[in-house]
Design a protein around this motif. Structure first.
Motif, PDB file in Angstrom:
ATOM      1  N   LEU A 571      20.592  13.158 -11.170  1.00  0.00           N
ATOM      2  CA  LEU A 571      19.157  12.854 -11.178  1.00  0.00           C
ATOM      3  C   LEU A 571      18.328  14.125 -11.283  1.00  0.00           C
ATOM      4  N   VAL A 572      18.712  15.148 -10.550  1.00  0.00           N
ATOM      5  CA  VAL A 572      17.958  16.401 -10.587  1.00  0.00           C
ATOM      6  C   VAL A 572      18.031  17.024 -11.973  1.00  0.00           C
ATOM      7  N   TYR A 573      19.234  17.082 -12.548  1.00  0.00           N
ATOM      8  CA  TYR A 573      19.396  17.699 -13.868  1.00  0.00           C
ATOM      9  C   TYR A 573      18.589  16.934 -14.919  1.00  0.00           C
ATOM     10  N   ILE A 574      18.685  15.613 -14.894  1.00  0.00           N
ATOM     11  CA  ILE A 574      18.034  14.799 -15.927  1.00  0.00           C
ATOM     12  C   ILE A 574      16.515  14.832 -15.771  1.00  0.00           C
ATOM     13  N   SER A 575      16.030  15.087 -14.560  1.00  0.00           N
ATOM     14  CA  SER A 575      14.574  15.155 -14.371  1.00  0.00           C
ATOM     15  C   SER A 575      13.961  16.360 -15.080  1.00  0.00           C
ATOM     16  N   HIS A 576      14.779  17.362 -15.408  1.00  0.00           N
ATOM     17  CA  HIS A 576      14.270  18.575 -16.047  1.00  0.00           C
ATOM     18  C   HIS A 576      14.783  18.773 -17.472  1.00  0.00           C
ATOM     19  N   ASN A 577      15.725  17.935 -17.908  1.00  0.00           N
ATOM     20  CA  ASN A 577      16.359  18.158 -19.205  1.00  0.00           C
ATOM     21  C   ASN A 577      16.555  16.836 -19.958  1.00  0.00           C
ATOM     22  N   TYR A 578      16.376  16.894 -21.265  1.00  0.00           N
ATOM     23  CA  TYR A 578      16.803  15.782 -22.109  1.00  0.00           C
ATOM     24  C   TYR A 578      18.330  15.784 -22.157  1.00  0.00           C
ATOM     25  N   ILE A 579      18.941  14.616 -22.028  1.00  0.00           N
ATOM     26  CA  ILE A 579      20.387  14.482 -22.183  1.00  0.00           C
ATOM     27  C   ILE A 579      20.681  13.415 -23.231  1.00  0.00           C
ATOM     28  N   TYR A 580      21.872  13.460 -23.799  1.00  0.00           N
ATOM     29  CA  TYR A 580      22.301  12.389 -24.694  1.00  0.00           C
ATOM     30  C   TYR A 580      22.513  11.114 -23.879  1.00  0.00           C
TER      31      TYR A 580
END
Length: 700
Positions: A571-580
């Motif tokens: 959740l933390v990573y995806i809140s700051h980055n676009y992911i596939y």
């Protein structure tokens, strides 16, 4: 009209003119119905019953296998597929009537046996299409305009056994068609370990389909469509594993994985009734549609507790009913107006009984299970209205423009007015160009929205690290599509290209969290999907061939609903980055060909093949420092090839008999569809290994 007699019996002979009149009237009313909902400017790919029969497996294969051969369709586990990198968003229509979404996961409610023709409609679609807009699977059903039927038996590898039948005909002004099949296999769900026939993977699937119509006059017809599917699945085991969490249930701490005994049953029934009136310059069809579906997951109580800390018995029920009234009016020679209203009500209930282990204040886990009952339900109403105009600006230039209004009263109350516009230009008789824009409004799949009370599981092994549980939002899209087709070699060869771009707010995705195989919807606050499709088809006498290739990319950022299902670090990573997105596949291809030998010793023999290529769905990427990028990598690419050989016999005493032999995954390629990592991904799944199948069909 004069009726003839046969001299031998002096009984009325069949009146060919009367039969012909019934057929002509039925075909004219079918054309009038289809004029209500043309797919002007959208990307439309069609396959008919003859082309399905020429594929490996023919009508014995499941519907998703037919659809996988269409452009832009990506293979996934559990029999799922994705159109243009959308997770779900598929709407089925039978003879133009909406079939509401059910909650089945593995089962295929519709069989290829009922299909006269199938179209996949996608892209920037006209205003009559809404709510589920990744793709419209529009099926024209067989209707019994010709008397006759068949019985068939098919089977082979993986313990597959599949008897079936179909019959259709007409009596006066009434036409009917009925089909049914039963399928048993020891490969009901994809293998979790790559073996050809996994442990504990039996499936029993049965379905029945009925179509009846009655022509009231040359302008009026009533029809009924009904279907029922009852499917039972064992959840396959991966042998050789043991519990790794250190839990105990009483005195039991070990449980071999091959003894796990999870099962899932899925039942679906639907009924659609409609009245069609053709007034010459206008046509109206009013339909009532309904669908009932249930999903019942039964755990392996002790084993599930030891492996995951929760053994959940889950039962979900969804009942939907609605009315769909649509019409077309030829206002002037250059303007054709279409409009409609759709109202749907839906009731979903969820009953779960979960066994979990308590966790004390000192952090120790108890060995005596406790049961948590968590039941809930909700009713949803959706109101939709659309109006559009097909304007023939020039003989070869058509503009279709309009708008659609949708009002959702559900877990959230949301609404949207969605403009649509499509331009179609034919610079030459063999060249078609189109460009379109659509604003879309897509509610989360109501039947799948979780009703779990997160707080009930605190201080147990069923608790989530995250307690936030925001209700999913409706997705709002801006969709752009440009493409064209060119016919060459006296129209034997058709080449096509399509480019699409989609920007979304609250992009809807789905994940499988926990042991019950029930998908849960969630949102990325921002989403971006784009790609290109290339298609080719060739027909020359007994030879037909096709090839499709798609490049696409789908990404999302910031998960803002159903958060309790996710790992906190993700959740933390995806809140700051676009992911596939987990179902993104960069490159997808399909191809096939068939040839009918018409003369000589092997006259009546058809040979063919089809293939699928995928660059691989997403998985987590592990960096050198040990950190993880969610969905940052993909599983290995693959190609699978299937072969078919069929022959039609006309025997002196047996009449028409067809035999076929099919080979699936000729090279016995072991390939992963999922590796068990990624956002919302459950256990690993592998594609089907090589299989040999044969069948015989007797027509009458």
């Amino acid at each position: 009209m004069t009726r003839g007699f046969t001299p031998a019996t002096n009984e009325p002979a069949a009146d060919a003119n009367a039969v012909s009149e019934v057929v002509v009237t039925a075909q004219r009313l079918n054309a009038a119905r289809q004029s209500i909902e043309p797919s002007l400017g959208a990307s439309t790919y069609t396959i008919n019953s003859a082309a399905i029969a020429a594929q490996p497996g023919g009508e014995n294969q499941q519907l998703n296998q037919v659809i996988l051969q269409l452009p832009g369709v990506v293979q996934d586990s559990f029999g799922q597929f994705h159109v243009r990198d959308d997770h779900n968003g598929i709407q089925y229509r039978l003879n133009g009537i909406i079939l509401p979404e059910g909650i089945s996961v593995f089962g295929q409610t519709l069989s290829p046996r009922l299909i006269d023709s199938l179209s996949l409609i996608t892209g920037a679609m006209p205003a009559q299409y809404g709510l589920q807009t990744a793709g419209i699977i529009d099926i024209s059903t067989k209707s019994g305009l010709e008397n006759g039927g068949s019985v068939s038996i098919y089977g082979g590898s993986h313990g597959t056994y599949e008897p079936s039948f179909e019959y259709g005909g007409h009596d006066g002004e009434t036409n009917f068609f009925v089909s049914g099949e039963f399928r048993r296999t020891q490969l009901g769900i994809e293998s979790p370990d790559g073996t050809s026939t996994p442990d504990h993977d039996r499936a029993d699937e049965g379905n029945l389909f009925v179509y009846v119509d009655h022509t009231l006059s040359a302008q009026d017809r009533v029809s009924f469509i009904g279907g029922y599917a009852n499917d039972r699945f064992q959840i396959p085991d991966t042998p050789g594993l043991g519990p790794a969490n250190g839990f105990a249930v009483g005195s039991t701490t070990d449980y071999p994985s091959q003894l796990l005994n999870e099962t899932q049953r899925e039942v679906t029934g639907f009924a659609l009734g409609s009245y069609l009136h053709d007034g010459g310059s206008y046509t109206v069809q009013t339909s009532i549609f309904s669908r009932y579906s249930t999903l019942d997951f039964r755990p392996s109580p002790i084993g599930d507790l030891l492996y995951t800390g929760i053994a959940q018995d889950a039962f979900k029920r969804d009942v939907a009913i609605g009315v769909q009234s649509e019409g077309v009016y030829k206002l002037t020679p250059d303007h054709t107006v279409r409009g409609g209203v759709i109202i749907q009500g839906e009731r979903g209930t969820s009953d779960t009984s979960s066994q979990v282990l308590p966790i004390g204040d000192d952090g120790t886990t108890g060995a005596t299970p406790v049961t948590i009952i968590d039941n809930g339900g909700k009713t949803q109403y959706v109101y939709s209205l659309y109006l559009q105009d097909e304007w023939k600006i020039l003989q070869n230039l058509i503009l279709n423009y309009g708008a659609r209004a949708d009002d959702l009263n559900s877990y959230r109350d949301q609404k949207q007015l969605s403009p649509r516009v499509n331009l179609v230009w034919l610079p030459t008789p063999d060249t078609t160009l189109h460009a379109g824009y659509a604003r879309y409004f897509n509610p989360p799949p109501f039947e799948l929205v979780g009703t779990e009370t997160v707080s009930k599981f605190q201080n147990t092994t069923g608790a989530s690290t995250i307690t936030t549980d925001t209700t999913p939002f409706a997705e709002r899209q801006n969709y752009y599509d440009v493409g064209g087709q060119q016919r060459l070699l006296n129209r034997r060869l058709t080449l096509g290209v399509d480019v699409f771009y989609r920007k979304s707010n609250e992009l809807i995705d789905e994940g499988q969290f926990g042991a019950p195989i029930i998908l849960t919807p969630f949102n990325y606050q921002n989403g971006l999907i784009f790609g290109q499709e290339f298609t080719a088809s060739y027909t020359q006498g007994p030879l037909s061939a096709y090839a499709n290739f798609t490049h696409e990319r789908a990404q999302g950022k910031s998960i803002n609903s159903s958060q309790f299902s996710f790992d906190p670090a993700d959740l933390v990573y995806i809140s700051h980055n676009y992911i596939y997105l987990d179902h993104d596949q960069t490159y997808t291809g399909s191809a096939g060909a068939s040839y009918l030998f018409r003369e000589g010793v092997i006259g009546g023999t058809r040979a063919g093949f089809d293939l699928l290529y995928g660059s691989g769905l997403r998985r987590d990427q592990v960096l050198p420092d040990g950190s993880t990028v969610p969905n940052g990598a993909h599983v290995p690419d693959y190609v699978t090839v299937n072969l078919t050989l069929a022959h039609h016999f006309t025997l002196p005493y047996a009449g028409h008999v067809d035999v076929r032999f099919d080979v699936v995954n000729v090279a016995d390629k072991e390939y992963e569809i999922r590796d068990g990592t990624g956002v919302g991904v459950g256990a690993p799944q592998f594609g089907a290994r090589r299989g040999f199948f044969g069948g015989i069909t007797k027509s009458f």
